[in-house]
Scaffold this motif. Structure first.
Motif, PDB file in Angstrom:
ATOM      1  N   PHE A 114       4.622  16.085  -2.693  1.00 26.87           N
ATOM      2  CA  PHE A 114       4.156  14.621  -2.868  1.00 26.87           C
ATOM      3  C   PHE A 114       2.987  14.139  -2.584  1.00 26.87           C
ATOM      4  N   GLY A 127      20.658   8.833  -1.698  1.00 24.59           N
ATOM      5  CA  GLY A 127      21.576   8.826  -0.328  1.00 24.59           C
ATOM      6  C   GLY A 127      22.048   8.285   0.251  1.00 24.59           C
ATOM      7  N   GLU A 149      18.432   2.287  -5.766  1.00 25.51           N
ATOM      8  CA  GLU A 149      19.820   2.167  -5.566  1.00 25.51           C
ATOM      9  C   GLU A 149      20.245   0.749  -4.743  1.00 25.51           C
ATOM     10  N   MET A 209      19.504   8.514   9.370  1.00 30.01           N
ATOM     11  CA  MET A 209      18.846   7.327   8.920  1.00 30.01           C
ATOM     12  C   MET A 209      19.451   7.287   7.218  1.00 30.01           C
ATOM     13  N   ALA A 254       7.417   1.127  -0.476  1.00 27.32           N
ATOM     14  CA  ALA A 254       9.113   2.049  -0.103  1.00 27.32           C
ATOM     15  C   ALA A 254       9.370   1.153   1.699  1.00 27.32           C
ATOM     16  N   TRP A 278      19.272  17.835   2.076  1.00 31.39           N
ATOM     17  CA  TRP A 278      18.168  17.306   2.458  1.00 31.39           C
ATOM     18  C   TRP A 278      17.740  18.382   3.788  1.00 31.39           C
ATOM     19  N   ASP A 314      10.876   5.988   2.526  1.00 34.12           N
ATOM     20  CA  ASP A 314       9.198   6.048   2.466  1.00 34.12           C
ATOM     21  C   ASP A 314       9.387   7.929   3.160  1.00 34.12           C
ATOM     22  N   LEU A 315       8.386   7.984   2.313  1.00 32.90           N
ATOM     23  CA  LEU A 315       8.388   9.727   2.273  1.00 32.90           C
ATOM     24  C   LEU A 315       7.933  10.326   3.604  1.00 32.90           C
ATOM     25  N   GLU A 373       3.009  -4.223  -8.220  1.00 30.84           N
ATOM     26  CA  GLU A 373       2.945  -2.904  -8.826  1.00 30.84           C
ATOM     27  C   GLU A 373       4.336  -1.944  -8.838  1.00 30.84           C
ATOM     28  N   ARG A 432      -1.542  14.011  -2.052  1.00 34.72           N
ATOM     29  CA  ARG A 432      -2.473  12.400  -1.496  1.00 34.72           C
ATOM     30  C   ARG A 432      -2.418  12.908   0.001  1.00 34.72           C
ATOM     31  N   ILE A 443      17.421  16.269  -4.019  1.00 39.07           N
ATOM     32  CA  ILE A 443      18.619  15.937  -3.351  1.00 39.07           C
ATOM     33  C   ILE A 443      19.411  14.822  -4.477  1.00 39.07           C
ATOM     34  N   THR A 444      20.146  14.155  -4.456  1.00 33.65           N
ATOM     35  CA  THR A 444      20.687  13.418  -4.758  1.00 33.65           C
ATOM     36  C   THR A 444      20.497  11.496  -4.450  1.00 33.65           C
ATOM     37  N   PHE A 497      10.340  10.086   6.745  1.00 39.24           N
ATOM     38  CA  PHE A 497      11.241  10.396   6.989  1.00 39.24           C
ATOM     39  C   PHE A 497      11.281  11.730   6.215  1.00 39.24           C
ATOM     40  N   LEU A 526      13.820  15.473  -6.131  1.00 37.04           N
ATOM     41  CA  LEU A 526      13.080  16.379  -4.611  1.00 37.04           C
ATOM     42  C   LEU A 526      14.171  17.078  -3.860  1.00 37.04           C
ATOM     43  N   THR A 569       0.926  -1.656  -0.342  1.00 35.60           N
ATOM     44  CA  THR A 569      -0.340  -0.075  -0.019  1.00 35.60           C
ATOM     45  C   THR A 569       1.179   1.519  -0.014  1.00 35.60           C
ATOM     46  N   ARG A 570       2.019   0.646   0.244  1.00 36.79           N
ATOM     47  CA  ARG A 570       3.479   1.854   0.402  1.00 36.79           C
ATOM     48  C   ARG A 570       3.759   2.089  -0.825  1.00 36.79           C
TER      49      ARG A 570
HETATM   50  C1  LIG Z   1      15.382   8.671   1.512  1.00 34.29           C
HETATM   51  C2  LIG Z   1      16.076   9.128   0.841  1.00 34.29           C
HETATM   52  C3  LIG Z   1      16.231   8.286  -0.506  1.00 34.29           C
HETATM   53  C4  LIG Z   1      17.345   8.064  -1.483  1.00 34.29           C
HETATM   54  O1  LIG Z   1      17.361   8.531  -2.554  1.00 34.29           O
HETATM   55  O2  LIG Z   1      18.502   8.055  -0.571  1.00 34.29           O
HETATM   56  C5  LIG Z   1      14.931   7.632  -1.472  1.00 34.29           C
HETATM   57  O3  LIG Z   1      14.310   7.055  -2.069  1.00 34.29           O
HETATM   58  S1  LIG Z   1      13.686   9.828  -1.364  1.00 34.29           S
HETATM   59  C6  LIG Z   1      12.437   8.693  -2.109  1.00 34.29           C
HETATM   60  C7  LIG Z   1      12.100   8.520  -3.042  1.00 34.29           C
HETATM   61  N1  LIG Z   1      11.675   8.175  -3.875  1.00 34.29           N
HETATM   62  C8  LIG Z   1      10.078   8.554  -4.815  1.00 34.29           C
HETATM   63  O4  LIG Z   1       9.967  10.007  -4.744  1.00 34.29           O
HETATM   64  C9  LIG Z   1       8.876   7.470  -5.283  1.00 34.29           C
HETATM   65  C10 LIG Z   1       7.913   8.882  -4.702  1.00 34.29           C
HETATM   66  N2  LIG Z   1       6.151   8.387  -5.103  1.00 34.29           N
HETATM   67  C11 LIG Z   1       5.600   7.732  -6.421  1.00 34.29           C
HETATM   68  O5  LIG Z   1       6.663   8.404  -7.477  1.00 34.29           O
HETATM   69  C12 LIG Z   1       4.877   7.482  -6.915  1.00 34.29           C
HETATM   70  O6  LIG Z   1       4.199   6.704  -5.566  1.00 34.29           O
HETATM   71  C13 LIG Z   1       5.525   6.232  -7.981  1.00 34.29           C
HETATM   72  C14 LIG Z   1       6.008   6.097  -9.383  1.00 34.29           C
HETATM   73  C15 LIG Z   1       6.201   5.326  -6.841  1.00 34.29           C
HETATM   74  C16 LIG Z   1       4.028   5.183  -7.825  1.00 34.29           C
HETATM   75  O7  LIG Z   1       3.168   5.679  -8.127  1.00 34.29           O
HETATM   76  P1  LIG Z   1       1.633   5.609  -8.450  1.00 34.29           P
HETATM   77  O8  LIG Z   1       0.708   5.914  -9.692  1.00 34.29           O
HETATM   78  O9  LIG Z   1       1.656   3.404  -8.867  1.00 34.29           O
HETATM   79  O10 LIG Z   1       1.156   5.190  -6.598  1.00 34.29           O
HETATM   80  P2  LIG Z   1       0.965   6.022  -6.038  1.00 34.29           P
HETATM   81  O11 LIG Z   1       1.868   7.436  -6.275  1.00 34.29           O
HETATM   82  O12 LIG Z   1      -0.599   7.174  -5.962  1.00 34.29           O
HETATM   83  O13 LIG Z   1       0.910   5.876  -4.217  1.00 34.29           O
HETATM   84  C17 LIG Z   1      -0.112   5.118  -3.531  1.00 34.29           C
HETATM   85  C18 LIG Z   1       0.603   4.949  -2.703  1.00 34.29           C
HETATM   86  O14 LIG Z   1       1.726   4.373  -2.045  1.00 34.29           O
HETATM   87  C19 LIG Z   1       2.414   5.477  -1.120  1.00 34.29           C
HETATM   88  N3  LIG Z   1       3.876   5.634  -1.632  1.00 34.29           N
HETATM   89  C20 LIG Z   1       4.319   5.839  -3.029  1.00 34.29           C
HETATM   90  N4  LIG Z   1       5.607   5.841  -2.938  1.00 34.29           N
HETATM   91  C21 LIG Z   1       6.213   6.562  -1.457  1.00 34.29           C
HETATM   92  C22 LIG Z   1       6.724   6.889  -0.818  1.00 34.29           C
HETATM   93  N5  LIG Z   1       8.302   6.623  -1.327  1.00 34.29           N
HETATM   94  N6  LIG Z   1       6.899   7.079   0.960  1.00 34.29           N
HETATM   95  C23 LIG Z   1       5.234   6.854   1.251  1.00 34.29           C
HETATM   96  N7  LIG Z   1       4.553   6.104   0.465  1.00 34.29           N
HETATM   97  C24 LIG Z   1       4.123   6.126  -0.732  1.00 34.29           C
HETATM   98  C25 LIG Z   1       1.484   6.631  -1.643  1.00 34.29           C
HETATM   99  O15 LIG Z   1       1.296   7.910  -0.857  1.00 34.29           O
HETATM  100  C26 LIG Z   1       0.133   6.146  -1.197  1.00 34.29           C
HETATM  101  O16 LIG Z   1      -0.462   5.900  -1.211  1.00 34.29           O
HETATM  102  P3  LIG Z   1      -2.617   6.916  -0.265  1.00 34.29           P
HETATM  103  O17 LIG Z   1      -2.091   5.876   1.102  1.00 34.29           O
HETATM  104  O18 LIG Z   1      -2.912   5.232  -0.786  1.00 34.29           O
HETATM  105  O19 LIG Z   1      -2.446   7.663  -1.101  1.00 34.29           O
END
Ligand SMILES: CC[C@H](C(=O)O)C(=O)SCCNC(=O)CCNC(=O)[C@H](O)C(C)(C)COP(=O)(O)OP(=O)(O)OC[C@H]1O[C@@H](n2cnc3c(N)ncnc32)[C@H](O)[C@@H]1OP(=O)(O)O
Length: 250
Positions: free
Chosen positions: A244, A137, A109, A77, A21, A232, A61-62, A54, A248, A134-135, A65, A132, A17-18
């Motif tokens: 982002f 991480g 990563e 973290m 993440a 950050w 987990d945004l 999916e 939601r 950032i690079t 974090f 976002l 559901t996340r």
């Molecule tokens: C911490 C640093 C780290 C690093 O780089 O070192 C990182 O990873 S930074 C974080 C990078 N991640 C993102 O930016 C991804 C964000 N998410 C998305 O772009 C989309 O959700 C995607 C493409 C993964 C999936 O898209 P889709 O349309 O299939 O789903 P939804 O967007 O509707 O999301 C469904 C549901 O999941 C939750 N969600 C998705 N990604 C995250 C996340 N990274 N953290 C927390 N939650 C996430 C989203 O909020 C939706 O929840 P809901 O309760 O249904 O609204």
């Protein structure tokens, strides 16, 4: 979730559901899986995948974090997960990322830290961190520059857009693409490794990862974490994550 079957340890991120993440609980469970693979002679190969169709992993987990606001809080973290991915990178057993769906940000990563990447046809992958402000991480850039052609790696990071598994295969990031039945096809593909003595698998991996156990590489790997922690704190990063989460209603 950690399972062991026919010489393969399967680590599955079970947060569909996340979009699978990574939060602290996933980090801790991944460390347990690494410990098992390192110590258990029956464990020949580690496969990391995600639950559902999916997503493989949506990175950090945004929602969790985003609570980290200072460079110091972020660094703690990033350092925790960076050390886990360094341990995965240098694991003395073959590792596979079975990319069952979207691999985004830190999810890429995690996949990069593995020796091989097998993906579902059409899955989308993207080092989106630059969007976002950032690079990477968790050591992702340092590892990518080790495992891919310089220009292809730099373009993936700077472009920060998603590409298909097929495009990723063309540039050498993905090694195999499966249309369906991913776990069965992955297990069949790995039989040519799991039928070898564990001691041989371990010996070849120790030869392979020696280059990443140098102080020079470790400095490059962990300097990335310092840079990401610094970025950050920026307002751009805060705004990008707020945007982002707002979409939601978080
Ligand atoms: C911490 C640093 C780290 C690093 O780089 O070192 C990182 O990873 S930074 C974080 C990078 N991640 C993102 O930016 C991804 C964000 N998410 C998305 O772009 C989309 O959700 C995607 C493409 C993964 C999936 O898209 P889709 O349309 O299939 O789903 P939804 O967007 O509707 O999301 C469904 C549901 O999941 C939750 N969600 C998705 N990604 C995250 C996340 N990274 N953290 C927390 N939650 C996430 C989203 O909020 C939706 O929840 P809901 O309760 O249904 O609204």
């Amino acid at each position: 979730m950690i399972e062991k079957q026919h010489g393969i340890v399967w680590f599955t991120i079970c947060r569909p559901t996340r979009r699978n993440a990574i939060d602290y609980a996933v980090m801790d469970e991944l460390e347990q899986a690494l410990q098992l693979v390192e110590c258990d002679d029956e464990a020949k190969v580690l496969v990391i995948t995600g639950e559902g169709e999916e997503a493989f992993c949506a990175g950090g987990d945004l929602q969790v974090f985003h609570q980290l606001t200072t460079k110091e809080e972020a660094h703690a973290m990033l350092w925790k997960m960076g050390n886990i991915l360094y341990r995965l990178l240098t694991l003395p057993k073959p590792t596979v990322a079975l990319i069952n769906g979207k691999a985004i940000g830190g999810g890429c990563e995690l996949a990069t830290a593995c020796d091989f990447r097998f993906a579902r046809a059409g899955a989308r992958l993207g080092f989106v961190q630059a969007n976002l402000a950032i690079t990477t991480g968790w050591g992702g850039a340092a590892m990518l520059f080790e495992k891919m052609a310089y220009d292809k790696a730099l373009d993936l990071l700077l472009h920060a857009q998603t590409i298909t598994a097929e495009e990723a295969e063309r540039i050498g990031f993905v090694h195999r693409i499966f249309a369906d039945s991913l776990r069965e096809r992955c297990e069949k593909q790995l039989r040519c490794y799991t039928n070898k003595p564990t001691a041989v698998l371990r010996a070849y991996k120790e030869a392979a990862v020696g280059r990443w156990k140098t102080e020079e590489f470790r400095q490059r790997f962990f300097a990335e974490i310092e840079r990401c922690a610094y970025l950050w704190e920026s307002e751009e990063h805060d705004r990008a994550v707020q945007s982002f989460l707002a979409k939601r209603n978080k």
